[in-house]
Every structure is written in C-alpha cells, then in structure tokens.
Design a protein around this motif. Structure first.
Motif, mmCIF file in Angstrom:
data_model
loop_
_atom_site.group_PDB
_atom_site.id
_atom_site.type_symbol
_atom_site.label_atom_id
_atom_site.label_comp_id
_atom_site.label_asym_id
_atom_site.label_seq_id
_atom_site.Cartn_x
_atom_site.Cartn_y
_atom_site.Cartn_z
ATOM 1 N N PRO A 4 0.799 -1.231 0.000
ATOM 2 C CA PRO A 4 0.000 0.000 0.000
ATOM 3 C C PRO A 4 0.829 1.278 0.000
ATOM 4 C CG PRO A 4 -0.191 -1.176 2.097
ATOM 5 C CD PRO A 4 0.495 -2.099 1.145
ATOM 6 N N ALA A 15 0.498 4.152 -2.721
ATOM 7 C CA ALA A 15 0.263 5.554 -2.357
ATOM 8 C C ALA A 15 1.304 6.461 -3.005
ATOM 9 C CB ALA A 15 0.293 5.708 -0.835
ATOM 10 N N LEU A 72 -6.875 3.735 -0.438
ATOM 11 C CA LEU A 72 -5.664 4.066 0.309
ATOM 12 C C LEU A 72 -5.968 4.970 1.501
ATOM 13 C CD1 LEU A 72 -3.317 4.592 -2.755
ATOM 14 C CD2 LEU A 72 -3.017 2.853 -0.977
#
Length: 212
Positions: free
Chosen positions: A123, A127, A189
């Motif tokens: 993640p 991002a 996110l």
C-alpha cells in the motif's frame, strides 16, 4: 559515500567496437537498471517508501550513487519504475490467464481488480505511485499501459490493436475507466472504501463506458 568508478559503469572494458559492442552495452545497461528497480522494490516491501533511500538502493544494487541518478534522476522516477514492474507482471498475468467474465465491461473490471489486489500488497508503494501521478513532474506511461491492458482484457489483443488510434472512442472510454479506477484507489488508500465497494462502483462505470 559510494565511490564513483574510474571506468563508467555503462562502458565495458575490452568490449569490441561496433554493433556487437553496442548490443552488449545495451544488455548490461538493461540488467543494471533491472537490478536497481528490484533492489528498490525489495526495500519498499520491507520498510515502505521511507526505506527506499537513493543511497541505500545504490548500495543494495551494487552501483555507484551517481550511476543510480543517471538512470533515475529522482525518487519519484524510481517509484514509477518499481510500479512499472508491477504493471508488467499484471500484463503477463492477463496474457497467460485472460479474464473469463461474460461481457467486455465485466472483463475490464476483473483486470482492474487484479491490479488493485496487486498494488495493495504494497500500500505504501501504491500511495507513492498515486502521489507521483498527481503531484510529480515525472513523465510516465502508466495511463497508456493501463488503458491498453483494459482493452486487451475487455475485447482481446487483436481488437485492441485495431483500436490503436488516439481518437478511437473505445480507447477514450477505456482511458476514462482507468481514471475512475485511479480515483477509487485513492479512496481505498485513505481507508474510505473497501474492495467490494470499489468493485461495485467500477462495474457501474465500466457498464456505462464500455457497454455496447
């Protein structure tokens, strides 16, 4: 500090001149670039983007810091390259195992959800990619590659190849769906949407954009 080599790393001492030498240098450069990207990905997978410091990447990849900056002038460039590797894996996955859903929009959503699951394994990397797409001056072919991937998944490689024109309506719609997916990734996110909710919205968007 990593010392710069006395011989440029892009040069191979004793390598014969001419096309053979150029091919060997090209292979060497490609392998070095891939080694850098793999080193960056390994660091990011263990410690997030904060661990992907340029000097640390150079040391792990076994190249001089100056060489790293010749390949990747900024950290954003390196992040985009790492995610490019993820897209390449997804492209190969789609080629080996094409989506089997019944309609073109459903097949496109299946491909996007595969991409979502792949990116969300890291993640922080996801991002960083979104941030670089929105805020950075780094040039990337991310949207073009995702658009092409969607078309191949939705209508097959041969039909996608025939839609290669920039003004083709189906390609324009696939690009719009890529933009919708990017915004949905931002929601995920931020923790404001889960995979099921995102898939439901993508199904609606795909049906409107890619439906016959």
């Amino acid at each position: 500090m990593t010392a710069e080599p006395t011989v440029a790393e892009d040069e191979i001492p004793g390598q014969p001149a001419g096309r053979a030498g150029q091919n060997a240098r090209s292979r060497s450069q490609h392998q070095r670039r891939k080694r850098i990207v793999q080193a960056a990905a390994a660091l990011a997978s263990r410690g997030g983007i904060d661990a992907m410091q340029m000097r640390t990447v150079a040391e792990r990849a076994g190249v001089a810091l100056g060489t790293l900056y010749r390949y990747f002038p900024s950290k954003d460039d390196l992040v985009v390259a790492v995610v490019g590797e993820e897209i390449e894996l997804l492209e190969r996955s789609i080629e080996r195992r094409p989506p089997r859903a019944g309609t073109s929009p459903q097949r496109a959503v299946e491909a996007l959800m595969r991409a979502t699951r792949g990116l969300m394994r890291e993640p922080e990397l996801a991002a960083a990619l979104i941030r670089s797409l929105l805020l950075s001056d780094v040039q990337t072919d991310f949207s073009d590659r995702m658009t092409g991937l969607l078309l191949r998944a939705a209508v097959g490689p041969e039909s996608a190849a025939s839609d290669s024109g920039a003004d083709d309506s189906r390609r324009v719609m696939a690009r719009a769906l890529t933009a919708v997916w990017t915004m949905e990734m931002i929601e995920m996110l931020r923790g404001q949407a889960g995979a099921e909710e995102i898939q439901a919205r993508l199904e609606i968007a795909a049906a409107r954009l890619l439906g016959d």
